[in-house]
Every structure is written in C-alpha cells, then in structure tokens.
Design a protein around this motif. Structure first.
Motif, PDB file in Angstrom:
ATOM      1  N   VAL A  79      49.665  46.148   4.091  1.00 51.09           N
ATOM      2  CA  VAL A  79      50.432  46.116   5.473  1.00 51.09           C
ATOM      3  C   VAL A  79      49.376  45.858   6.510  1.00 51.09           C
ATOM      4  O   VAL A  79      48.399  46.519   6.473  1.00 51.09           O
ATOM      5  N   GLY A  80      49.721  44.670   7.054  1.00 46.82           N
ATOM      6  CA  GLY A  80      48.580  44.186   8.207  1.00 46.82           C
ATOM      7  C   GLY A  80      48.935  45.170   9.442  1.00 46.82           C
ATOM      8  O   GLY A  80      49.994  45.486   9.917  1.00 46.82           O
ATOM      9  N   LEU A  81      47.773  45.489  10.033  1.00 49.02           N
ATOM     10  CA  LEU A  81      48.043  46.381  11.287  1.00 49.02           C
ATOM     11  C   LEU A  81      47.394  45.366  12.287  1.00 49.02           C
ATOM     12  O   LEU A  81      46.292  45.192  12.452  1.00 49.02           O
ATOM     13  N   ILE A  82      48.378  45.015  13.379  1.00 43.67           N
ATOM     14  CA  ILE A  82      47.981  44.159  14.275  1.00 43.67           C
ATOM     15  C   ILE A  82      48.390  44.168  15.586  1.00 43.67           C
ATOM     16  O   ILE A  82      49.501  45.057  15.886  1.00 43.67           O
ATOM     17  N   THR A  83      48.164  43.732  16.725  1.00 42.64           N
ATOM     18  CA  THR A  83      48.566  43.508  17.998  1.00 42.64           C
ATOM     19  C   THR A  83      49.246  42.156  18.034  1.00 42.64           C
ATOM     20  O   THR A  83      48.945  41.225  17.017  1.00 42.64           O
ATOM     21  N   GLU A 133      52.324  40.371   3.744  1.00 46.39           N
ATOM     22  CA  GLU A 133      53.514  39.863   3.844  1.00 46.39           C
ATOM     23  C   GLU A 133      54.460  40.908   5.023  1.00 46.39           C
ATOM     24  O   GLU A 133      55.589  40.649   5.273  1.00 46.39           O
ATOM     25  N   ILE A 134      53.819  42.115   5.448  1.00 46.86           N
ATOM     26  CA  ILE A 134      54.321  42.956   6.274  1.00 46.86           C
ATOM     27  C   ILE A 134      53.450  43.255   7.464  1.00 46.86           C
ATOM     28  O   ILE A 134      52.005  43.637   7.166  1.00 46.86           O
ATOM     29  N   TRP A 135      53.603  43.226   8.665  1.00 45.09           N
ATOM     30  CA  TRP A 135      52.930  43.532   9.856  1.00 45.09           C
ATOM     31  C   TRP A 135      53.334  44.708  10.574  1.00 45.09           C
ATOM     32  O   TRP A 135      54.572  44.647  10.677  1.00 45.09           O
ATOM     33  N   THR A 136      52.662  45.825  11.001  1.00 43.11           N
ATOM     34  CA  THR A 136      53.152  46.448  11.762  1.00 43.11           C
ATOM     35  C   THR A 136      52.145  46.885  12.962  1.00 43.11           C
ATOM     36  O   THR A 136      50.878  46.380  12.927  1.00 43.11           O
ATOM     37  N   PRO A 137      52.558  47.041  14.209  1.00 45.84           N
ATOM     38  CA  PRO A 137      51.825  47.266  15.205  1.00 45.84           C
ATOM     39  C   PRO A 137      50.598  48.454  15.215  1.00 45.84           C
ATOM     40  O   PRO A 137      50.631  49.284  14.810  1.00 45.84           O
ATOM     41  N   ASP A 138      49.524  47.908  15.634  1.00 52.20           N
ATOM     42  CA  ASP A 138      48.144  48.804  15.927  1.00 52.20           C
ATOM     43  C   ASP A 138      48.180  49.349  17.031  1.00 52.20           C
ATOM     44  O   ASP A 138      48.893  48.655  18.088  1.00 52.20           O
ATOM     45  N   PRO A 139      47.488  50.297  17.286  1.00 56.38           N
ATOM     46  CA  PRO A 139      47.293  50.804  18.764  1.00 56.38           C
ATOM     47  C   PRO A 139      46.763  49.635  19.477  1.00 56.38           C
ATOM     48  O   PRO A 139      46.007  48.971  19.084  1.00 56.38           O
ATOM     49  N   SER A 140      47.048  49.573  20.620  1.00 52.92           N
ATOM     50  CA  SER A 140      46.658  48.834  21.556  1.00 52.92           C
ATOM     51  C   SER A 140      44.987  49.002  21.920  1.00 52.92           C
ATOM     52  O   SER A 140      44.661  50.270  21.972  1.00 52.92           O
ATOM     53  N   PRO A 141      44.505  47.833  22.307  1.00 52.14           N
ATOM     54  CA  PRO A 141      42.906  48.021  22.456  1.00 52.14           C
ATOM     55  C   PRO A 141      42.691  49.277  23.373  1.00 52.14           C
ATOM     56  O   PRO A 141      41.675  50.037  22.981  1.00 52.14           O
ATOM     57  N   GLU A 142      42.960  49.378  24.302  1.00 53.51           N
ATOM     58  CA  GLU A 142      42.758  50.544  25.419  1.00 53.51           C
ATOM     59  C   GLU A 142      42.979  51.920  24.944  1.00 53.51           C
ATOM     60  O   GLU A 142      42.449  52.779  25.578  1.00 53.51           O
ATOM     61  N   SER A 143      43.887  51.870  24.071  1.00 56.69           N
ATOM     62  CA  SER A 143      44.266  53.236  23.453  1.00 56.69           C
ATOM     63  C   SER A 143      43.337  53.799  22.537  1.00 56.69           C
ATOM     64  O   SER A 143      43.839  55.083  21.953  1.00 56.69           O
ATOM     65  N   TRP A 144      42.455  53.073  22.042  1.00 56.80           N
ATOM     66  CA  TRP A 144      41.498  53.610  21.043  1.00 56.80           C
ATOM     67  C   TRP A 144      40.823  54.689  21.569  1.00 56.80           C
ATOM     68  O   TRP A 144      40.092  54.588  22.661  1.00 56.80           O
ATOM     69  N   PRO A 145      40.695  55.928  20.907  1.00 58.02           N
ATOM     70  CA  PRO A 145      39.837  56.964  21.412  1.00 58.02           C
ATOM     71  C   PRO A 145      38.176  56.630  21.269  1.00 58.02           C
ATOM     72  O   PRO A 145      37.996  55.695  20.300  1.00 58.02           O
TER      73      PRO A 145
END
Lengths: 903, 114
Positions: free
Chosen positions: A184-188, A282-294
């Motif tokens: 699963v791809g983790l992307i914005t 073949e499947i992508w789900t949203p990743d944390p947005s850039p500013e919300s990475w700790p």
C-alpha cells in the motif's frame, strides 16, 4: 537496368514513335487521294487505338523486367541450394547478429532510455539524503520533517513529496476468507500532482484526509473522526471490482479497518519507482501531511522522496539551493549534522546500480554484431572470389554487366531476407526469454516487447554488410580478363589485396572473441566467488515468511509477543519443523541501524558515535538460523519480558568496540547520545541499557559483497517500542521447506484466521535473489562469448578452407617436388596460427583497455586477472588450431598427381 | 476481280519477328517503313497489325536482336526511330529461318505426300 526515370523517358519515346507513325500513315492516305481529314481518320482507325498500342509496348518492357526478376530469383535460389553450407552459415550468422542485438538493445532501451510516462518527465527528480556525502542504504530519502523544510524554503522546486510503501493485509470484500498481503502506498495528494497523474474516476485526497500520526503508531491508523479513504489502481478496479461504475464510495478493509474508495488511478507508476520487487502498488492511502510529522522523525531516512523542477530551472541550480538549505538545517538541528541532500534525475535511477552492467551488455552485443558482419563479409568475399570464373564466362557469353550485377544483387538480397527473417524470429524468442527470466530487481523487464526501431537498425546494418561485400566484387567482375580467369584453373586468383583484407577480418574476429571470452570469464568467476561467500548461517532447509499483526487486534508489545510465542511453539510442534524464530535479522541485508552509547568510549562529534546493525528476535534466533555462538551464552527462557534486557553482539561488534576487553557482562545503551537525542518517538527503546550476554558469529548483513557490519540483537519481548506488528519468521525444516509451508500457513490460520502468510521463500531463494543481477549479467555475457567464439571459429575455418582450396595447385606442386605432407600441413598451420596469434594479442590489448567497464562489476577478482587472460587465450588458440587442422589435414592429403592433371 | 479486302492472315508472333528481322537485313528502317515493306512485298496479303508491330519491335530490341536510334528522316523535318539488325539478331534470323523451313517441309509432307 530499369529505373523509374528511364521508364518515364521510355514512355515518352514510345508516344513520340507512335505519333510519328500515325502522321506518316495520314500522309500516305493523303497521297492516295483522300482529304486530309479523311486520311487522318483512316490512319487512326487502322491503327486502332494509339493509346492501347502504347500500353502494349510499355507492357513489353515491364513484363520483361518482372521476368528477369523471376529468373534471377530462381537462379539465386538454385545457387544457394547448391552451396547449402555457405548459405546456412551466412543465414545463421546474420540471424544471430540481428536476433541477439535486437533483444539486448530492446532490453537496454526499456530499462534505461524509454521515456517515463509522466508530464515533463525530464523535470522529475529523486531526492536522497546523504551522511558525509554517502547515501543512506535502502530508500534513503530525507526525513519527513527535513523534506517539509526543504519544500517550504525552496524556490527552485515546484514540488517535493515524501512517500512510502508498506505491506498491509487487505480484503476487498466483506467475508473474504483470507486477506491478501498487498503493498500500500502512503502518499499525500501532492504525490500524484508531482507526477502529473490525474484520476480516472473520483478525486485526489484532500488535506483534511491526511492522517495525523507518527511512525511509531504504524502510520495509517485513523484517528477518531477522520474518515479513512483510499485510492485504487485501474487494474485492481477491473480485476477485483469488476469495473464497477459505482466504485466510488465502495469500501475495502486494510488491516481490518474500513477505507472508502475515493478514486481510481491509472496504472502508470512503474514498479521500480516504488521499490517494486513484488509488483505494482495498486492501493494508496493518505500519509500524514508534511507539517504534522513529529520532530522525532527528523532522524529517520526510511522513505522515498520525489521532486519536480520549476520550468527553466536546471538540476545544478536546484542541487545548489537544496544543499544550502541542508546546511541551514544542519546548523539548526543536531541530528542533521553532516546530513546533505542529493538530487538525481528520476530517469537515471531506473536501474540502480545496474547501469554499468547494461552498458557492458550493449557493448558486448555490439561486438557480436560486428563479428557477425565480419564473418559474413569474409564468407561473401571468399565465395565471390571463387565465382570469378563463372562470372567471366557469363560475361563472355553475352550477359550484360548490369544483368550480372542485378543477379548478384538478387542473390544477396535473398540471403539477407532469409537471415533477417530468422533473425526476427530469434529476436522474439530471446526477448521472451529475457522477459520471463528477469532478475527480481529488474521488474520492468517483464514488459518488454521487441523494439521495432532496434530491429530495423540491426537489419539495416546486416543488409549493408551483405550488400557491400556481396556486391563489391560483382561490380568489379566485369573487369575480369576472361583469359586470366580461365587460366587460374577455376579457383580464382589467390588475390593479394583480397586475401589481406580477409586475413585482417579474421584477426579482428579473433580479437573481439577474446575480449568477450575474457569478460565472461571474469564475470563468471566473480559470481562464483560472490556466491561462495560465507553467509554466516546455515542457509539450507530454511523457510522464510512474513505476516503482519495489525494494531487493531494487537495494540501493544505484549499482545504481539504473546502471539509470536504461541505461534512459534505451535510451529515447533509440527513434525517437519526443527526450529522456528521470529526475527528481523537475516542475511543478506539488515537495513536497520542504531546509534550506541558504549561506556568508556568518549564521543566528540557525530562521526565518533558508534553504530551497529540492529536486530530484534526471540530466543531461538541463533539455533534456527544456525549461527554459532562464540563466547558467553545464548538467549534463554530466563530472559523474560520483565527481566533485565540482554543482547547478543556479533564477532565484528566485539572486534570493533571491545578490541582489548571481554564484552560479556558489559552494559551498553542503544540509542543516540544526548546531543543527538530528540526526545521520545520513533525507534527509541525503553530501558535501552542492554547487557551483553554473548558473542555470536558474523553473518552477512550489509549485502553479499561487503564485510559484515557490527550487529547487535535483542529480544522483542523486552522492548515493546520496537516490537512492531511486521514480523518475519524463519523456520528450519527437516525436509524440503516448501513442502512444510502449507502446514505452517495452516497453523498461522488457526491462531488468527485473518493473517495471510506471505512472501514465502526458502533462504536459498532469498540469497539467490540478491545476486540475480550478477547472474543475469554473467549468463548473458557468457552466451555472447560462446556465440562470438563460435562465429570466430567458423570464420577461421572458412578462410583457411578457402585458402587451402585456392592453393591446391601450388601445394600439389610442392608435394610433387618432394615436400612432405607434414611440411604442407605445417605451412597451412603456420599461416593461420599467425593470424590467430595476432588476433590474441590485439584481443588482449582490447581487454586491458576495457577494464574500466568491468572493474565495477567484479567481486574479488581483478579486471586484469592473469589466469583468466591466459586461459581465454589458450582456449582461443586451441580451438583455432582445431579449426585449422581440418582443412590443413585435407591439404596434406592432396594427391599431387591427380590435382595437377585435373587442372 | 473487284478489289476485295485481302484476307489478312494472322501472323504468329514468332513469324512476325522473323519477317521484321528479314526486312532489316536490307538495312536500317523505321517502324512505318517495315510495315509498308511487308505489305507491299506480300501484295497486301500480310498487313501487319500496327498494334502488334511496335510491341514486337520493342520486344526484339529488349532481347538484343535489334538496336534503335532516333534519326532525322531523309528530306524530313521529323525525327524517327530507326531500327537495325545486331549480330545477335543476324544469328537469330538464321536460326528462325532454318526452323521455318523445317516446319514448312514437315507440313508439306503431311499435306501433299509424295
């Protein structure tokens, strides 16, 4: 000869001629007393239709041309049949050159040069992080917080995105018996925007849908109130959702959580961009947005990153700017000290480190084509030379020069067409073979089909050679003096310049063959040595598999530990199983490193901080993998979850960090020193002080080619924070591992019906995969060497036979006046071995010159390895001797009396 | 006898070739001259289909039995294509002539056995 221009002129002439006839006829009729008009009419009537007559006359010329062609074809076919040996060799030579070349160049083009399927692909870049100028292993992108900072500060880049691919358990329909493990791809949304890919259906993720989260929670776990969304690929839509037009809004389960499908994306992202040993994402789900990475994620470099240049900006400008930003970050954050950034055009990263290999392949195949052409040239020259008598006779009997040339042209073309036809067939077979045998890390090879441009090019080259050497002599044939030709006794002259050319060609062939042989020899030895590398484990009878324990059912370390313990206990109860261990560490590569604090080792700067490869396992780690214990003790049942944390170090670890003392009993801290610490979060262990209880043997953890790096293994039971749900398991079996695999899967299923047992391979298969690229290279180069070798031998044989045949009379004379048969043999041998010798010397020189090409590919063998050079030369000379002996012995067996009287 | 249109005998292609070659034995001529010569000599019995004359001429030129060149006709203002016999054509004429004689003898033997 008929040409279009001539035809036009001829047609005009015919019209003129016929018109004149009509006029003359009209005049005559006038003289007989008819009026002008009547006369003209009568004339034309008597003539019939002038047009028809003109047509008929024109047809005479056309039909004759076609007739001539038919005749030439038949003659050519007959002549080829009579010299079947020559024809077969010529056709095969052509076919080999064309086929091999087309296949390899197609592959190289597909791998390296085909343009990427994105908007303005030349502006796409891969972004890597470096430490002290060296790239990180694995995905090696900048850490997400760093990437965010780059993206905010840059003025040369349009986008910079971070992305990752994780394995998850996916079910497409409620009630599916077993989930599948899918990547699963983790992307914005910016990922697809950067590539310029628009959804086929639906929409890209919104900013709200980006998950808040930190890597340690497993990323992708939704927080309450956030709808979980996913995008699927077009192929998945067709195969698993039957192209449902109402796909938007349907759901699927990922790791037991419900996700709503919001878009269907086209399948354009090639697998190699997403680490694709196991196919497309073949499947992508949203990743944390850039500013919300700790902030704690600033030290992790386990993701990929892509960027797009702004129009008009060059790579160098962007690189300079980003390096500047990196320097600023290094000042601001201790963990970024010595961290740099590297930009590479996306297209260049296609084949990773295989670039030089592929170019080597292309060079080798080019050589093959050259050898094939040379052979062909020689064959044709020899043949034409022996036909001089025939050509001279035909000229004397009235065959026009143009007719002769045309006939030879047809014959040559026939040969070329046959060769090309077989070559195309060969190309298709070779391409298919490459596609089905591609090494795992070149997945894009499985889609290659013949590149018609490449095919056309190689056919053209072969055609050109054939025409040049097939026709050249024919064009000069008319200048042969008939008397001379007949006097030569039917074998043509042992022509001075012709023979020099042929000899030179043979020398060239031998040289090229030698280069190929040397290359193949070096690569093969390199491969053998690589594969013989001590692994440090016992790789036989080992099965490896993977499963994932989703946080929804296994929320913490203890839950995971309980499951793994239960599983391994059950597995060990299976009769075919000797031992089992859940571990992250096994050869050939580890890929997870930790900083360490070793008391008594002062640390001044980041360069001094000790690091080690880090593994998390259970007590059966050493026994299952078969790693020897060198000092101290192994993990035991007494090392419980609540007991004092213990660790096993490797021999290299002991040598490097405890060179003069006994490491047993020493306590070390796993984690970065204070000045590098960022407080909580990713990858840090609780109670990270670990007591060393034993030293185990080294095993390969940095790839097969590099020395094992220092390694430390701890128990996952004792460190919940690194007890992730991703688990690899190795099982030692009594018999064939694949035979036991189904039972293992069954036991897993019994414990939790929703866990697929995936990525099942034997350890030997795993190791083999890592040398897949080298094996392909060695095999390919080996085949080329064999092909080139065979061609060169045929070449030598052909030329020597021909020379012997030409000199038959001379040799007969010599024997008649007393030369012994042995001396005759010696003469023939010495002449051709002279050629071979020169060929070997030139070839050796070439191999030395080419060392730069091979150096990067060799493992523990020098590109100038003397034994290989000597061996290849000896082989070449030996076979050349045999190839010469056959016609040579024939020469020695000449009956002088018969030969002389025959001529 | 009232002037009847003389019966036009159909000429086999090979025969036409032979006649043309024979005509050219006298010297170079252009197409119209050749046709007129044959017509006159046979008293209009053989009138060469002009649509078959020129194809035959060109065929024979292709085979190398005759050669052609454009020349200005005598007392003329026009250019005409003149044909002449080549040495190969001469040989061919002899060959065809002997074959014709053989054929004629054979036919006579059947028709008028003696």
């Amino acid at each position: 000869m008929w040409t279009p221009l001539k035809a036009k002129k001829r047609a005009a002439d015919i019209d003129r001629e016929l018109r004149a006839h009509v006029e003359l006829e009209a005049e005559e009729q006038q003289q007989r007393g008819l009026s002008e008009e009547e006369a003209a009419d009568a004339a034309r009537r008597q003539f019939g239709s002038t047009a028809r007559a003109a047509e008929d006359v024109r047809a005479v010329w056309t039909v004759m041309w076609l007739d001539a062609l038919r005749r030439d074809l038949r003659y050519a076919a007959r002549s080829l049949r009579k010299n079947a040996g020559f024809a077969i060799v010529a056709v095969l030579t052509l076919a080999l050159g064309i086929g091999a070349n087309s296949a390899i160049f197609t592959a190289v083009d597909a791998l390296m040069f085909r343009s990427l399927p994105f908007d303005h692909p030349e502006r796409l870049l891969r972004v890597y992080a470096t430490r002290d100028g060296v790239r990180f292993p694995g995905q090696g992108g900048p850490s997400p917080p760093d990437a965010h900072d780059y993206a905010q500060a840059t003025r040369t880049l349009q986008n910079l995105v971070v992305y990752d691919v994780w394995r998850k358990n996916v079910s497409f329909r409620e009630g599916d018996a077993l989930p599948e493990q899918r990547r699963v791809g983790l992307i914005t949304r910016e990922y697809f925007e950067t590539l310029g890919i628009r959804p086929i259906l639906g929409r890209l993720f919104t900013a709200d849908e980006a998950h808040n989260g930190s890597p340690s929670t497993g990323r992708g776990g939704p927080l309450p109130g956030n709808g979980s969304v996913a995008a699927i690929g077009a192929h998945l839509w067709e195969t698993r959702f039957e192209r449902d037009p109402n796909i938007i809004g349907r759901t699927l389960r990922i790791n037991d959580e419900l996700y709503t499908i919001v878009s269907v994306m086209p399948d354009v992202v090639p697998p190699w961009m997403e680490g694709g040993e196991h196919g497309h994402v073949e499947i992508w789900t949203p990743d944390p947005s850039p500013e919300s990475w700790p902030e704690s994620a600033r030290g992790s470099h386990g993701t990929d990153a892509l960027a797009r240049l702004k129009p008009g900006v060059s790579l160098e400008q962007a690189q300079a700017e980003l390096s500047l930003i990196a320097a600023r970050l290094a000042d601001a954050h201790a963990i970024d000290r010595n961290i740099g950034v590297l930009l590479e055009p996306l297209a260049d990263t296609r084949v990773g480190t295989l670039g030089p290999t592929l170019l080597l392949m292309a060079g080798a195949v080019g050589l093959i084509l050259l050898i094939a052409c040379v052979n062909l040239a020689n064959l044709l020259l020899a043949r034409n030379s022996s036909r001089e008598r025939e050509l001279a006779l035909r000229t004397a009997l009235g065959a026009g020069r143009s007719g002769l040339v045309r006939q030879m042209l047809v014959e040559t073309l026939l040969l070329s067409i046959l060769g090309a036809a077989v070559g195309v067939a060969l190309a298709r077979i070779a391409t298919a073979a490459l596609a089905s045998n591609h090494p795992v890390n070149l997945p894009q090879l499985d889609e290659i089909t013949i590149d018609w441009r490449v095919l056309a090019f190689t056919i053209l080259v072969s055609l050109a050679t054939t025409l040049l050497f097939g026709l050249g002599p024919a064009l000069t044939a008319s200048q042969i003096d008939l008397a001379d030709a007949l006097k030569q006794g039917g074998r043509g002259h042992a022509g001075g310049s012709g023979r020099r050319l042929r000899s030179a060609l043979v020398v060239a062939e031998m040289a090229m063959s030698l280069m190929l042989l040397v290359g193949a020899g070096l690569l093969t030895q390199s491969l053998v040595r690589l594969q013989q590398q001590g692994l440090g484990i016992r790789p036989d009878h080992l099965l490896k598999g993977h499963f994932y324990l989703p946080p929804v059912h296994y929320p913490d370390g203890p839950a995971i530990t309980r499951f793994c313990d239960a599983l391994t206990t059950r597995l060990r109860a299976i009769p075919g199983v000797v031992d089992a261990s859940v571990t992250t560490a096994y050869p050939p590569t580890n890929g997870w490193a930790q900083f360490l604090i070793i008391p008594g080792r002062p640390v001044v700067g980041i360069a001094d901080v000790p690091t080690a490869e880090f593994g998390v396992a259970d007590a059966h780690f050493l026994t299952t993998l078969g790693i020897p214990l060198v000092r101290g003790r192994n993990f035991e049942e007494s090392d419980t979850a609540t007991g004092a944390p213990v660790g096993l170090i490797s021999a290299e670890f002991s040598r490097r960090y405890f060179p003069t003392e006994d490491p047993i009993g020493r306590r070390i801290h796993i984690g970065p020193p204070p000045f590098l610490r960022l407080g909580g979060g990713a990858n840090t262990l609780d109670d990270a002080d670990v007591t060393i209880i034993g030293v185990a043997g080294d095993f390969r953890n940095a790839g097969l080619a590099l020395r094992p790096a220092p390694h430390i293994t701890v128990l996952y039971a004792q460190h919940p924070r690194v007890n992730y749900g991703f688990k690899d398991i190795v099982i030692r079996t009594a018999s064939d591992p694949h035979a036991v695999a189904p039972e293992i899967a069954r036991e897993l299923h019994k414990l939790d019906a929703n866990l697929p047992f995936s990525e099942v391979q034997t350890m030997e298969e795993v190791i083999e995969q890592s040398t897949g690229g080298q094996r392909l290279t060695a095999t390919l180069l080996g085949s080329f060497a064999v092909a080139g070798f065979a061609l060169a031998m045929v070449g030598i044989y052909g030329v020597v036979s021909f020379v012997v045949a030409q000199r038959k009379v001379e040799l007969a004379v010599r024997m008649a006046i007393g030369a012994s048969r042995v001396r005759v043999l010696g003469t023939v041998l010495s002449q051709s071995m002279g050629m071979a010798g020169i060929g070997v010397i030139v070839g050796l020189a070439g191999a030395v010159a080419a060392q730069r090409l091979t150096r990067g590919l060799l493992f523990e063998i020098s590109p100038l390895d003397g034994a290989t050079f000597a061996g290849a030369s000896a082989l070449l000379l030996a076979v050349a001797t045999i190839a010469t002996l056959i016609p040579g012995l024939r020469a020695a067996r000449i009956d002088p009396a018969r030969t002389l009287t025959q001529n | 006898m009232p002037s009847q249109t003389p019966r036009r005998a159909e000429l086999l292609q090979g025969t036409l070739d032979m006649l043309i070659l024979r005509t050219l034995l006298f010297g170079p001529a252009h197409g119209h001259q050749i046709a007129k010569h044959i017509q006159r000599t046979t008293d209009d019995v053989l009138q060469v289909e002009h649509g078959s004359l020129y194809p035959a001429l060109h065929r024979m030129e292709r085979k190398g039995w005759i050669a052609s060149s454009w020349q200005v006709a005598k007392g003329g203002n026009r250019e005409l294509r003149f044909y002449r016999l080549t040495s190969a054509g001469r040989k061919q004429l002899l060959h065809q002539e002997s074959r014709w004689k053989q054929m004629a003898t054979a036919v006579a033997r059947v028709m008028w056995p003696a």
